[in-house]
Design a protein around this motif. Structure first.
Motif, mmCIF file in Angstrom:
data_model
loop_
_atom_site.group_PDB
_atom_site.id
_atom_site.type_symbol
_atom_site.label_atom_id
_atom_site.label_comp_id
_atom_site.label_asym_id
_atom_site.label_seq_id
_atom_site.Cartn_x
_atom_site.Cartn_y
_atom_site.Cartn_z
ATOM 1 N N ARG A 116 0.948 -0.708 0.054
ATOM 2 C CA ARG A 116 -0.276 -0.025 -0.289
ATOM 3 C C ARG A 116 1.309 1.162 0.141
ATOM 4 N N ARG A 117 1.997 1.181 0.784
ATOM 5 C CA ARG A 117 3.068 2.674 0.986
ATOM 6 C C ARG A 117 3.442 2.606 -0.602
ATOM 7 N N LEU A 118 4.590 1.233 -0.872
ATOM 8 C CA LEU A 118 5.162 1.684 -2.102
ATOM 9 C C LEU A 118 4.045 2.618 -3.250
ATOM 10 N N THR A 119 2.679 1.476 -3.653
ATOM 11 C CA THR A 119 1.588 2.447 -4.032
ATOM 12 C C THR A 119 1.725 3.169 -4.547
ATOM 13 N N LYS A 120 1.537 4.207 -2.922
ATOM 14 C CA LYS A 120 1.271 5.167 -2.945
ATOM 15 C C LYS A 120 2.243 6.032 -2.753
ATOM 16 N N ALA A 121 3.621 6.004 -3.391
ATOM 17 C CA ALA A 121 4.729 6.208 -3.543
ATOM 18 C C ALA A 121 4.727 6.350 -5.083
ATOM 19 N N GLY A 122 4.156 5.660 -5.716
ATOM 20 C CA GLY A 122 4.516 5.655 -7.060
ATOM 21 C C GLY A 122 5.430 4.281 -7.660
ATOM 22 N N VAL A 123 5.425 3.350 -6.968
ATOM 23 C CA VAL A 123 5.998 2.287 -6.983
ATOM 24 C C VAL A 123 4.953 1.278 -7.676
ATOM 25 N N LYS A 124 5.219 1.082 -9.609
ATOM 26 C CA LYS A 124 4.240 0.386 -9.947
ATOM 27 C C LYS A 124 4.689 -1.132 -9.904
ATOM 28 N N ASP A 125 6.107 -1.394 -10.451
ATOM 29 C CA ASP A 125 6.372 -3.010 -10.261
ATOM 30 C C ASP A 125 7.312 -3.475 -8.902
ATOM 31 N N VAL A 126 6.643 -4.087 -8.180
ATOM 32 C CA VAL A 126 6.632 -4.770 -7.167
ATOM 33 C C VAL A 126 7.009 -6.443 -7.106
ATOM 34 N N ILE A 127 7.756 -7.145 -6.557
ATOM 35 C CA ILE A 127 7.852 -9.011 -6.070
ATOM 36 C C ILE A 127 8.354 -8.906 -4.740
ATOM 37 N N LEU A 128 7.436 -9.612 -4.730
ATOM 38 C CA LEU A 128 7.321 -10.251 -2.897
ATOM 39 C C LEU A 128 8.581 -11.112 -3.153
ATOM 40 N N ASP A 129 9.323 -10.529 -1.666
ATOM 41 C CA ASP A 129 10.732 -11.938 -1.306
ATOM 42 C C ASP A 129 10.261 -12.494 0.283
ATOM 43 N N PRO A 130 9.603 -13.717 0.626
ATOM 44 C CA PRO A 130 9.096 -14.120 2.268
ATOM 45 C C PRO A 130 10.209 -13.834 2.850
ATOM 46 N N GLY A 131 11.594 -13.776 1.943
ATOM 47 C CA GLY A 131 12.700 -14.209 3.198
ATOM 48 C C GLY A 131 13.159 -14.400 3.533
ATOM 49 N N PHE A 159 0.714 -16.576 -1.206
ATOM 50 C CA PHE A 159 1.424 -15.185 -1.639
ATOM 51 C C PHE A 159 0.521 -14.827 -3.178
ATOM 52 N N LYS A 160 0.153 -15.967 -3.735
ATOM 53 C CA LYS A 160 -0.363 -15.400 -5.187
ATOM 54 C C LYS A 160 -1.806 -14.455 -4.712
ATOM 55 N N VAL A 161 -2.223 -14.529 -3.917
ATOM 56 C CA VAL A 161 -4.033 -13.874 -3.637
ATOM 57 C C VAL A 161 -2.911 -12.480 -4.089
ATOM 58 N N PHE A 162 -1.981 -11.640 -3.663
ATOM 59 C CA PHE A 162 -1.285 -10.411 -3.832
ATOM 60 C C PHE A 162 -1.018 -10.226 -5.719
ATOM 61 N N GLN A 163 -0.612 -11.842 -6.550
ATOM 62 C CA GLN A 163 -1.325 -10.952 -7.663
ATOM 63 C C GLN A 163 0.192 -10.127 -7.945
ATOM 64 N N LEU A 164 1.067 -10.395 -7.322
ATOM 65 C CA LEU A 164 1.978 -9.813 -7.687
ATOM 66 C C LEU A 164 3.004 -11.017 -7.791
ATOM 67 N N PRO A 165 4.658 -10.530 -8.816
ATOM 68 C CA PRO A 165 5.576 -11.730 -8.831
ATOM 69 C C PRO A 165 6.286 -11.844 -7.281
ATOM 70 N N VAL A 166 6.181 -13.214 -7.163
ATOM 71 C CA VAL A 166 7.358 -14.027 -6.319
ATOM 72 C C VAL A 166 8.164 -14.487 -6.622
ATOM 73 N N LEU A 167 9.638 -13.625 -5.247
ATOM 74 C CA LEU A 167 11.024 -14.547 -5.448
ATOM 75 C C LEU A 167 10.973 -15.043 -4.248
ATOM 76 N N VAL A 168 12.182 -16.636 -4.466
ATOM 77 C CA VAL A 168 12.150 -17.113 -3.561
ATOM 78 C C VAL A 168 13.814 -17.372 -3.222
ATOM 79 N N GLY A 169 14.689 -17.102 -2.597
ATOM 80 C CA GLY A 169 15.495 -16.760 -2.180
ATOM 81 C C GLY A 169 16.137 -18.067 -1.196
ATOM 82 N N VAL A 170 16.515 -19.599 -1.539
ATOM 83 C CA VAL A 170 16.827 -19.987 -0.842
ATOM 84 C C VAL A 170 18.260 -20.772 -0.555
ATOM 85 N N SER A 171 19.138 -20.500 -2.088
ATOM 86 C CA SER A 171 20.487 -20.606 -2.550
ATOM 87 C C SER A 171 21.490 -21.272 -1.298
ATOM 88 N N ARG A 172 21.604 -22.224 -1.448
ATOM 89 C CA ARG A 172 22.858 -22.671 0.001
ATOM 90 C C ARG A 172 22.226 -22.593 1.221
#
Length: 293
Positions: free
Chosen positions: A187-202, A222-235
């Motif tokens: 919500r805050r990112l949208t208000k700031a004008g960010v148009k492309d947000v990618i979610l990373d659960p960390g 997390f697909k409920v957000f309809q935004l790309p999801v990034l996963v970083g589990v490498s090693r």
């Protein structure tokens, strides 16, 4: 649940990322390659400190099929020490400049939580994706800065900071808690004008081993957000601790975890080992293609 559902095995992806007019297609999953130019990263710290080493590594990842190169100059492993803005820029700027000059067709992301660093890199090297491990918490100006520059932004979930995040992290329900975190910041990112947000659960950032596997098992939530999801589990330690191996011997576990992430709806795999991740994506994509016939 990811491992039991037969009806939601594959996910339709209609996303793309707009990086200064260059569309990064996410109709099928893609691979982001990690290029650490810090001296103390948990797996490859100190390996890519010269321009020649940086460019050789970038070229190797491109040959192996990478779609985005993620360049970072600050270690964020658990317990890592602080790095000054000056030191981060001294490492990051030459690396990004060299990669952009030699390989201008490859999208670049920068792994930074500092808005000033993002500003300097864009000013001197051109537009890039901002990969912020802090979700905007470490720099109050980050969201507005990214919005004004029109950059894609990777929003990662974290509890605490790299020095404190593994000190007894607790959740009522990890999916609900992270979803609430994402909702407020999107919500805050949208208000700031960010148009492309990618979610990373960390994965690994303020989570126990059990938290990480619960998160991986329910990634499709997390697909409920309809935004790309990034996963970083490498090693990461979630693999090392479970299999009783060190980072150098955790590739097999990483491949398995990445495959589970793809089945759970991951759009981007952030990895050290590009070739193996690209192969996992190719197999997953073929399965999806056959399933849709």
């Amino acid at each position: 649940m990811l491992v039991t559902s037969s009806t939601s095995k594959f996910f339709k992806r209609k996303h793309s990322i707009n990086l200064n007019g260059q569309l990064i297609d996410l109709s099928n999953p893609i691979v982001m390659g990690i290029l650490n130019v810090s001296s103390d990263s948990f797996f490859d710290g100190g390996k890519y400190e010269t321009e020649d080493a940086i460019l050789r590594r970038a070229e190797q990842m491109i040959e192996e099929g990478v779609s985005i190169i993620d360049i970072g100059a600050v270690s964020t492993r658990p317990g890592s020490g602080a790095t000054s803005t000056k030191e981060e820029l001294l490492r990051l700027l030459p690396a990004v400049a060299a990669v952009r000059k030699r390989f201008p067709e490859i999208p670049v992301s920068i792994d930074t939580f500092r808005s000033w660093v993002a500003l300097r890199v864009v000013d001197e090297c051109g537009e890039c994706i901002v990969n912020d491990i802090s979700g905007g918490d470490f720099d109050e100006h980050m969201f507005d800065t990214v919005g004004k520059m029109g950059l894609p932004y990777i929003l990662m979930h974290i509890r605490g900071n790299p020095q404190t995040m593994q000190e007894n992290p607790q959740y009522d329900d990890i999916i609900k808690d992270i979803s609430k975190y994402f909702s407020e910041r999107v919500r805050r990112l949208t208000k700031a004008g960010v148009k492309d947000v990618i979610l990373d659960p960390g994965f690994g950032f303020g989570k126990t081993v059990d938290h990480n596997y619960d998160l991986l098992n329910r990634l499709d939530a997390f697909k409920v957000f309809q935004l790309p999801v990034l996963v970083g589990v490498s090693r990461k330690s979630m693999i090392q601790k479970l299999l009783d191996v060190d980072a150098a011997n955790s590739l097999g576990g990483t491949i398995t975890a990445n495959t589970m992430a793809l089945l759970g709806g991951a759009d981007i795999l952030r990895v050290h080992d590009v070739k193996e991740a690209v192969e996992s994506v190719r197999i997953f994509t073929k399965l999806k293609e056959v399933a849709s016939v």
